[in-house]
Motif scaffolding. Structure first.
Motif, PDB file in Angstrom:
ATOM      1  N   ILE A 407      11.986   2.647 -47.931  1.00 42.98           N
ATOM      2  CA  ILE A 407      11.186   2.451 -46.714  1.00 42.98           C
ATOM      3  C   ILE A 407      12.011   1.747 -45.641  1.00 42.98           C
ATOM      4  CG2 ILE A 407       9.218   1.201 -45.748  1.00 42.98           C
ATOM      5  CD1 ILE A 407       7.768   1.731 -48.421  1.00 42.98           C
ATOM      6  N   VAL A 408      12.731   0.701 -46.041  1.00 43.17           N
ATOM      7  CA  VAL A 408      13.542  -0.040 -45.069  1.00 43.17           C
ATOM      8  C   VAL A 408      14.648   0.851 -44.507  1.00 43.17           C
ATOM      9  CG1 VAL A 408      15.074  -2.016 -44.722  1.00 43.17           C
ATOM     10  CG2 VAL A 408      13.041  -2.246 -46.165  1.00 43.17           C
ATOM     11  N   TRP A 409      15.336   1.586 -45.374  1.00 42.46           N
ATOM     12  CA  TRP A 409      16.383   2.488 -44.898  1.00 42.46           C
ATOM     13  C   TRP A 409      15.812   3.527 -43.927  1.00 42.46           C
ATOM     14  CZ3 TRP A 409      20.990   0.850 -45.167  1.00 42.46           C
ATOM     15  CH2 TRP A 409      21.576   0.310 -46.316  1.00 42.46           C
ATOM     16  N   TYR A 410      14.661   4.075 -44.263  1.00 43.37           N
ATOM     17  CA  TYR A 410      14.082   5.129 -43.414  1.00 43.37           C
ATOM     18  C   TYR A 410      13.661   4.578 -42.053  1.00 43.37           C
ATOM     19  CZ  TYR A 410      11.281   9.089 -41.919  1.00 43.37           C
ATOM     20  OH  TYR A 410      10.778  10.150 -41.199  1.00 43.37           O
ATOM     21  N   VAL A 411      13.046   3.411 -42.060  1.00 40.84           N
ATOM     22  CA  VAL A 411      12.650   2.781 -40.786  1.00 40.84           C
ATOM     23  C   VAL A 411      13.880   2.511 -39.925  1.00 40.84           C
ATOM     24  CG1 VAL A 411      11.650   0.720 -39.745  1.00 40.84           C
ATOM     25  CG2 VAL A 411      10.502   1.822 -41.676  1.00 40.84           C
ATOM     26  N   LEU A 412      14.939   2.017 -40.538  1.00 40.90           N
ATOM     27  CA  LEU A 412      16.165   1.773 -39.789  1.00 40.90           C
ATOM     28  C   LEU A 412      16.764   3.076 -39.261  1.00 40.90           C
ATOM     29  CD1 LEU A 412      17.846  -0.935 -42.059  1.00 40.90           C
ATOM     30  CD2 LEU A 412      16.992  -1.265 -39.732  1.00 40.90           C
ATOM     31  N   LYS A 413      16.674   4.115 -40.053  1.00 38.89           N
ATOM     32  CA  LYS A 413      17.179   5.417 -39.607  1.00 38.89           C
ATOM     33  C   LYS A 413      16.434   5.901 -38.377  1.00 38.89           C
ATOM     34  CE  LYS A 413      17.963  10.164 -41.218  1.00 38.89           C
ATOM     35  NZ  LYS A 413      17.856  11.094 -42.368  1.00 38.89           N
ATOM     36  N   MET A 414      15.114   5.723 -38.368  1.00 40.78           N
ATOM     37  CA  MET A 414      14.305   6.155 -37.231  1.00 40.78           C
ATOM     38  C   MET A 414      14.496   5.228 -36.018  1.00 40.78           C
ATOM     39  SD  MET A 414      12.738   8.954 -38.124  1.00 40.78           S
ATOM     40  CE  MET A 414      14.310   9.338 -38.916  1.00 40.78           C
ATOM     41  N   ALA A 415      14.651   3.956 -36.266  1.00 39.94           N
ATOM     42  CA  ALA A 415      14.676   2.974 -35.172  1.00 39.94           C
ATOM     43  C   ALA A 415      16.053   2.819 -34.539  1.00 39.94           C
ATOM     44  CB  ALA A 415      14.190   1.617 -35.683  1.00 39.94           C
ATOM     45  N   THR A 416      17.084   2.759 -35.350  1.00 36.18           N
ATOM     46  CA  THR A 416      18.423   2.463 -34.821  1.00 36.18           C
ATOM     47  C   THR A 416      19.469   3.508 -35.170  1.00 36.18           C
ATOM     48  OG1 THR A 416      19.116   1.211 -36.795  1.00 36.18           O
ATOM     49  CG2 THR A 416      17.918   0.004 -35.089  1.00 36.18           C
ATOM     50  N   GLY A 417      19.140   4.357 -36.134  1.00 30.14           N
ATOM     51  CA  GLY A 417      20.162   5.236 -36.685  1.00 30.14           C
ATOM     52  C   GLY A 417      20.969   4.490 -37.724  1.00 30.14           C
ATOM     53  N   LEU A 418      21.393   5.200 -38.764  1.00 29.62           N
ATOM     54  CA  LEU A 418      22.115   4.558 -39.857  1.00 29.62           C
ATOM     55  C   LEU A 418      23.584   4.931 -39.905  1.00 29.62           C
ATOM     56  CD1 LEU A 418      19.589   4.782 -42.837  1.00 29.62           C
ATOM     57  CD2 LEU A 418      20.378   2.716 -41.681  1.00 29.62           C
ATOM     58  N   ARG A 419      23.904   6.133 -39.480  1.00 31.61           N
ATOM     59  CA  ARG A 419      25.279   6.562 -39.637  1.00 31.61           C
ATOM     60  C   ARG A 419      25.934   6.866 -38.299  1.00 31.61           C
ATOM     61  NH1 ARG A 419      26.015  11.086 -43.624  1.00 31.61           N
ATOM     62  NH2 ARG A 419      28.128  11.066 -42.751  1.00 31.61           N
ATOM     63  N   VAL A 420      27.243   6.732 -38.286  1.00 31.73           N
ATOM     64  CA  VAL A 420      28.014   7.004 -37.081  1.00 31.73           C
ATOM     65  C   VAL A 420      28.120   8.513 -36.889  1.00 31.73           C
ATOM     66  CG1 VAL A 420      29.320   4.868 -37.350  1.00 31.73           C
ATOM     67  CG2 VAL A 420      30.199   6.978 -38.370  1.00 31.73           C
ATOM     68  N   THR A 421      28.609   8.928 -35.723  1.00 32.06           N
ATOM     69  CA  THR A 421      28.783  10.358 -35.462  1.00 32.06           C
ATOM     70  C   THR A 421      29.947  10.906 -36.286  1.00 32.06           C
ATOM     71  OG1 THR A 421      30.344  10.023 -33.644  1.00 32.06           O
ATOM     72  CG2 THR A 421      27.976   9.979 -33.105  1.00 32.06           C
ATOM     73  N   LYS A 422      30.019  12.217 -36.357  1.00 30.28           N
ATOM     74  CA  LYS A 422      31.098  12.854 -37.113  1.00 30.28           C
ATOM     75  C   LYS A 422      32.456  12.479 -36.531  1.00 30.28           C
ATOM     76  CE  LYS A 422      32.876  17.368 -38.584  1.00 30.28           C
ATOM     77  NZ  LYS A 422      32.647  18.838 -38.589  1.00 30.28           N
TER      78      LYS A 422
END
Length: 448
Positions: A407-422
């Motif tokens: 849940i925490v990872w998913y919220v962070l993914k939606m709110a801030t993004g988790l990974r850098v660009t290619k």
């Protein structure tokens, strides 16, 4: 010069001993000899118990350096500074969060329930403590805090080379301040699993599997590194920057583990406790050694050559496996437990690649799977435990840690993004996030 210094030191020590003896005799005059002996024994136990927490604590803190070096060696040169920064950052965040909320959430008033209180831990002043407490309160806090930080270190290596720094640190704050303390309260805080009879001496499940579940959730939500798997599903090897660093990190972790497991005896003020700590050291060392040897033999048989990274993870898997019960097993059983842990690594690492789960350092096989194995095997040697209770503990802790982390990872993914660009991933996170490259002489020289 040296004999003179030693002579003066000996004379000073003797004088202090005489004065102390006289003082004790004067203060104890109205008391019985038995009361004086009891008071001295209490003070001695307090000192030795406190010393065990402090020594065990700084050995576990040293494991943070082990994780940093292991990860620095296992990632590519363009991401080494990032891994070092993540490790010193997560250790610091864990320490602050464990004081702000984690310690009391884990230990304050759990009483067979599911969590403690959300208030910061109040540590009494040294002159307010008494030998009857068994140890200094601050030493206990420090020892428990470094365990908390270890849980976050496990996550760092799995999701390396593609994860943004600040979202990762936000996750660490929640993991160390809330998720880990809640699951820890269920057993070590006297919660509902403790009342059921669940046993996890030093944290095969409570520390290592919790970190492993958090890492697995992160790996699934963040996804694999861009160049890890080809379009047809082929695994692309991405060699680490330094096998000597990875080896050094493993030896540092091995050394620190004696504090991890030995310190979990929680007392060293009696002959029995000192003997128990000694046996824990022996079983811990032999389990790690068996993990290495089993991993090397199986690698040779299955792959016709020995992979150093598998051997290193074999040592760590052996250590994780024995952590749930390092005191009670006989020496042959401790060796068997560690050997199975090493075998788990040999077969689990390629399995993760088949599932396209990108675990850069192999933390999921080492900490999650070997942690489950070590916890489930406890009833073979520890009285009062059962496989059913151990299974309930493993499943409940795993479910909570995985779902909460997800849940925490998913919220962070939606709110801030988790990974850098290619493009940023290919350039390396040292340039993007840190600004200080670990190996600047390689810049522009076709680094992988």
């Amino acid at each position: 010069m040296m004999p003179s210094i030693l002579t003066k030191a000996a004379a000073s020590t003797l004088a202090l001993a005489v004065l102390a003896t006289a003082a004790v005799a004067q203060d104890a005059a109205p008391e019985t000899a038995e009361a004086v002996e009891y008071a001295l024994a209490g003070d001695t136990a307090f000192v030795f118990n406190t010393l065990l927490f402090l020594i065990g604590g700084f050995l576990v803190m040293w494991m943070a350096a082990g994780f940093a070096m292991l990860e620095a060696g296992m990632v590519r040169s363009k991401n080494v500074s990032m891994q070092c920064l993540k490790n010193i950052g997560l250790y610091s965040i864990a320490g602050l969060m464990f004081w702000v909320v984690g310690y009391n959430l884990m230990y304050d008033g759990v009483d067979g329930g599911f969590l403690g209180s959300f208030t910061p831990k109040a540590i009494p002043a040294p002159d307010a403590e008494a030998a009857g407490d068994g140890y200094a309160a601050a030493s206990d806090w420090f020892f428990q805090m470094v365990f908390c930080a270890t849980t976050a270190s496990i996550v760092s290596g799995t999701i390396a080379e593609r994860t943004k720094m600040w979202p990762f640190f936000i996750f660490v704050a929640i993991l160390t301040g809330i998720i880990y303390p809640i699951t820890g309260s269920w057993q070590w805080g006297g919660g509902w699993l403790a009342e059921m009879g669940f046993s996890d001496f030093a944290g095969s499940t409570l520390v290592h599997s919790v970190g492993g579940w958090a890492a697995l959730a992160g790996a699934l939500i963040i996804g694999a590194r861009t160049d890890k798997y080809s379009a047809d599903g082929k695994v692309m090897p991405l060699p680490g920057s330094s096998m000597p660093l990875a080896t050094l990190g493993t030896f540092i972790l091995w050394l620190g583990w004696f504090g991890f497991n030995g310190g979990s005896q929680l007392a060293m003020g009696t002959i029995a406790d000192a003997s128990a700590v000694s046996k824990i050291f022996m079983n811990t060392n032999l389990a790690a050694a068996a993990g290495v040897v089993a991993a090397m033999i199986l690698c040779q048989v299955v792959y016709k050559k020995v992979d150093l990274t598998i051997a290193l993870n074999g040592a760590l898997a052996g250590l994780v496996s024995i952590t749930a019960g390092p005191l009670d097993p006989s020496v042959p059983l401790a060796i068997l437990i560690g050997a199975v842990g090493g075998a788990i690594v040999v077969f689990a690492v390629p399995l993760l690649d088949k599932l396209k789960i990108d675990d850069v350092v192999g933390a999921i096989p080492v900490h999650l799977l070997a942690g489950i194995w070590g916890t489930m095997v406890v009833p073979l040697s520890t009285d009062g435990t059962s496989f059913v209770t151990q299974f309930i503990g493993v499943v409940s802790i795993g479910a909570f840690a995985f779902v909460a982390s997800g849940i925490v990872w998913y919220v962070l993914k939606m709110a801030t993004g988790l990974r850098v660009t290619k493009e940023e991933e290919m350039a390396g996170l040292d340039k993007l996030e840190v600004g200080v490259e670990a190996y600047p002489e390689f810049a522009g020289a076709g680094r992988i």
